[in-house]
Design a protein around this motif. Structure first.
Motif, mmCIF file in Angstrom:
data_model
loop_
_atom_site.group_PDB
_atom_site.id
_atom_site.type_symbol
_atom_site.label_atom_id
_atom_site.label_comp_id
_atom_site.label_asym_id
_atom_site.label_seq_id
_atom_site.Cartn_x
_atom_site.Cartn_y
_atom_site.Cartn_z
ATOM 1 N N VAL A 10 0.954 -1.088 -0.054
ATOM 2 C CA VAL A 10 0.035 0.118 0.114
ATOM 3 C C VAL A 10 0.838 1.092 -0.051
ATOM 4 N N VAL A 11 2.159 1.325 0.960
ATOM 5 C CA VAL A 11 2.853 2.466 0.753
ATOM 6 C C VAL A 11 3.509 2.454 -0.365
ATOM 7 N N ALA A 12 3.955 1.478 -1.087
ATOM 8 C CA ALA A 12 4.708 1.740 -2.471
ATOM 9 C C ALA A 12 3.620 2.120 -3.513
ATOM 10 N N ALA A 13 2.497 1.740 -3.401
ATOM 11 C CA ALA A 13 1.403 1.951 -4.651
ATOM 12 C C ALA A 13 1.020 3.572 -4.230
ATOM 13 N N ALA A 14 1.005 4.185 -3.077
ATOM 14 C CA ALA A 14 0.741 5.346 -2.651
ATOM 15 C C ALA A 14 2.027 6.352 -3.185
ATOM 16 N N ILE A 15 3.185 5.797 -2.965
ATOM 17 C CA ILE A 15 4.218 6.589 -3.544
ATOM 18 C C ILE A 15 4.300 6.436 -4.875
ATOM 19 N N ALA A 16 3.890 5.495 -5.759
ATOM 20 C CA ALA A 16 3.843 5.399 -7.223
ATOM 21 C C ALA A 16 2.828 6.442 -7.744
ATOM 22 N N VAL A 17 1.681 6.324 -7.169
ATOM 23 C CA VAL A 17 0.693 7.378 -7.496
ATOM 24 C C VAL A 17 1.363 9.027 -7.302
ATOM 25 N N GLY A 18 1.967 8.939 -6.253
ATOM 26 C CA GLY A 18 2.523 10.475 -5.991
ATOM 27 C C GLY A 18 3.401 10.574 -7.209
ATOM 28 N N PHE A 19 4.321 9.748 -7.522
ATOM 29 C CA PHE A 19 5.217 10.215 -8.616
ATOM 30 C C PHE A 19 4.540 10.333 -10.012
ATOM 31 N N GLY A 20 3.508 9.435 -10.284
ATOM 32 C CA GLY A 20 2.529 9.771 -11.214
ATOM 33 C C GLY A 20 2.163 11.489 -11.426
ATOM 34 N N GLY A 21 1.527 11.659 -10.268
ATOM 35 C CA GLY A 21 0.993 12.971 -10.006
ATOM 36 C C GLY A 21 2.094 14.136 -10.450
ATOM 37 N N CYS A 22 3.436 13.758 -9.688
ATOM 38 C CA CYS A 22 4.419 14.604 -10.251
ATOM 39 C C CYS A 22 4.739 14.985 -11.625
ATOM 40 N N ILE A 23 4.713 13.678 -12.311
ATOM 41 C CA ILE A 23 5.036 13.791 -13.957
ATOM 42 C C ILE A 23 3.869 14.344 -14.634
ATOM 43 N N THR A 24 2.674 14.060 -14.154
ATOM 44 C CA THR A 24 1.517 14.596 -14.836
ATOM 45 C C THR A 24 1.621 16.194 -14.552
ATOM 46 N N GLY A 25 1.762 16.587 -13.503
ATOM 47 C CA GLY A 25 1.990 18.132 -13.081
ATOM 48 C C GLY A 25 3.302 18.772 -13.839
ATOM 49 N N PHE A 26 4.018 18.025 -14.031
ATOM 50 C CA PHE A 26 5.609 18.838 -14.761
ATOM 51 C C PHE A 26 4.990 18.801 -16.042
ATOM 52 N N ILE A 27 4.364 17.906 -16.824
ATOM 53 C CA ILE A 27 3.888 18.094 -17.950
ATOM 54 C C ILE A 27 2.786 19.240 -18.080
ATOM 55 N N LEU A 28 1.848 19.558 -17.364
ATOM 56 C CA LEU A 28 0.927 20.378 -17.491
ATOM 57 C C LEU A 28 1.381 21.656 -17.343
ATOM 58 N N PHE A 29 2.200 22.045 -16.097
ATOM 59 C CA PHE A 29 2.722 23.097 -15.700
ATOM 60 C C PHE A 29 3.465 24.109 -16.826
ATOM 61 N N GLY A 30 4.339 23.138 -17.494
ATOM 62 C CA GLY A 30 5.276 23.669 -18.468
ATOM 63 C C GLY A 30 6.208 24.529 -17.806
ATOM 64 N N GLU A 31 6.434 25.789 -18.599
ATOM 65 C CA GLU A 31 7.348 26.813 -18.268
ATOM 66 C C GLU A 31 6.780 27.495 -17.013
ATOM 67 N N SER A 32 6.549 27.023 -15.989
ATOM 68 C CA SER A 32 5.840 27.862 -14.912
ATOM 69 C C SER A 32 6.607 27.697 -13.594
ATOM 70 N N TRP A 33 6.602 28.945 -12.747
ATOM 71 C CA TRP A 33 7.276 28.707 -11.431
ATOM 72 C C TRP A 33 6.335 27.922 -10.533
ATOM 73 N N TYR A 34 5.542 27.262 -10.898
ATOM 74 C CA TYR A 34 4.284 26.323 -10.272
ATOM 75 C C TYR A 34 5.291 25.168 -10.155
ATOM 76 N N GLN A 35 6.355 24.887 -11.143
ATOM 77 C CA GLN A 35 7.076 23.768 -11.151
ATOM 78 C C GLN A 35 7.901 23.430 -9.757
ATOM 79 N N LEU A 36 8.083 24.457 -8.907
ATOM 80 C CA LEU A 36 8.890 24.416 -7.752
ATOM 81 C C LEU A 36 8.240 23.541 -6.934
ATOM 82 N N LEU A 37 6.819 23.463 -6.779
ATOM 83 C CA LEU A 37 5.871 22.504 -6.139
ATOM 84 C C LEU A 37 6.035 21.140 -6.570
ATOM 85 N N ILE A 38 6.204 21.084 -7.692
ATOM 86 C CA ILE A 38 6.813 19.664 -8.141
ATOM 87 C C ILE A 38 7.869 19.238 -7.527
ATOM 88 N N ALA A 39 8.848 19.972 -7.637
ATOM 89 C CA ALA A 39 10.451 19.827 -7.094
ATOM 90 C C ALA A 39 10.185 19.392 -5.683
#
Length: 325
Positions: A10-39
């Motif tokens: 369950v912990v590993a699945a939650a972490i994997a979902v978190g990484f998936g969300g970060c990848i999605t956010g990275f793509i959607l934010f593009g050249e935005s300083w909101y990328q620091l939230l992803i970082a």
């Protein structure tokens, strides 16, 4: 064991979902300083993976030693740390926590944990040491980079390392997976800011989790002889908080129990706590448990006290005496 395995799944699945969300956010934010939230989120997720690597290295997740070792090696690669370097260092720490000359975690590394090390500080090191308690958390922003560099330096050393090439390969793959997209799709300044935030969050989170465990607890003299139980309990500190502290600190909030039973899976540590605490009370063995914030205050005060050994010899003796208080 089955219950513990499901917990880690369950912990590993939650972490994997978190990484998936970060990848999605990275793509959607593009050249935005909101990328620091992803970082920042990546720094948190890599630390959570490090907690799993730590438990796998202690053979607490899977049913056999070799399978746990392989898992720890893979998870360490995801974090960007060498499993062989960490395992050697951490094993020595567990054998002799807070013992002078034996525990690598109290050896000098920018921060001095012993009076004699602080007294030897010179130049910039001396200036840092004199205020090292207050500088401890700011310095942790560099700890993530430091852990990566120590891992690479270890794997590039001449000593015999059985997993050298597999670890180097995983580290190369890991850094490429992080650095290439960041520097390929973000402006240069934003890319450096992204990596700076990710490394800083990772370093502070790691340091803020491991520091409360032993810093400020009794130091064992080099020639002292203590039984296993007393040595582990007297040098370790638990953090109150229940389930949220267990999640936040990857089970290291039960540091006393972890040192007594290093192979125990995270879900069982809270149950062991009650047994160990009662045993300590019955046998008059000090059992230390405090809040997270109080533990940080203890660490800062302890490091500042040690740092007094690096003070200017021409300081006013009376002022020095009052600073100790």
């Amino acid at each position: 064991m089955r219950r513990a395995l499901w917990f880690y799944i369950v912990v590993a699945a939650a972490i994997a979902v978190g990484f998936g969300g970060c990848i999605t956010g990275f793509i959607l934010f593009g050249e935005s300083w909101y990328q620091l939230l992803i970082a920042g989120a990546l720094g948190i997720l890599f630390t959570q993976v490090a907690f799993l690597a730590h438990e796998a290295a202690h053979r607490a997740i899977l049913s056999t030693g070799p399978s746990n070792d392989r898992l720890a090696l893979i998870l360490g690669g995801i974090v960007g740390m060498s499993y062989s370097w960490w395992d050697s260092k951490h094993s020595r720490h567990h054998a002799n926590p807070n013992k002078v000359g034996k525990d690598p975690d109290i050896e000098i590394d920018t921060i001095s944990f012993l009076d004699e090390d602080a007294a030897k500080a010179r130049g910039i090191q001396r200036l840092i040491t004199r205020k090292q308690g207050w500088l401890f958390f700011p310095l942790l922003t560099l700890e993530g980079l430091n852990l990566h560099l120590l891992s690479v330096r270890h794997l590039a050393s001449r000593g015999k390392i059985k997993t050298r090439w597999s670890e180097l390969g995983m580290l190369a793959l890991r850094f490429a997976a992080v650095l290439v997209p960041v520097f390929l799709f973000l402006p240069l300044g934003m890319a450096f800011a992204f990596m700076g935030v990710e490394l800083a969050v990772f370093g502070v989170y790691m340091g803020a989790t491991f520091a409360p465990n032993h810093k400020g607890m009794p130091i064992i003299a080099k020639d002292a002889k203590l039984d296993f139980f007393s040595k582990q309990v007297r040098t370790s500190r638990n953090i109150r908080g229940g389930w949220w502290a267990t999640w936040l600190m990857g089970g290291l909030n039960y540091q006393v129990e972890h040192h007594l039973f290093p192979g125990m899976a995270r879900p069982y540590l809270s149950h062991a706590r009650g047994i160990v605490r009662d045993y300590c009370r019955t046998n008059d063995v000090p059992y230390t448990e405090t809040s997270l914030w109080r533990s940080y205050a203890i660490v800062i005060a302890y490091l500042n006290r040690v740092g007094l050994a690096a003070r200017d010899p021409f300081d006013c003796p009376m002022a020095s005496q009052y600073r100790r208080g």
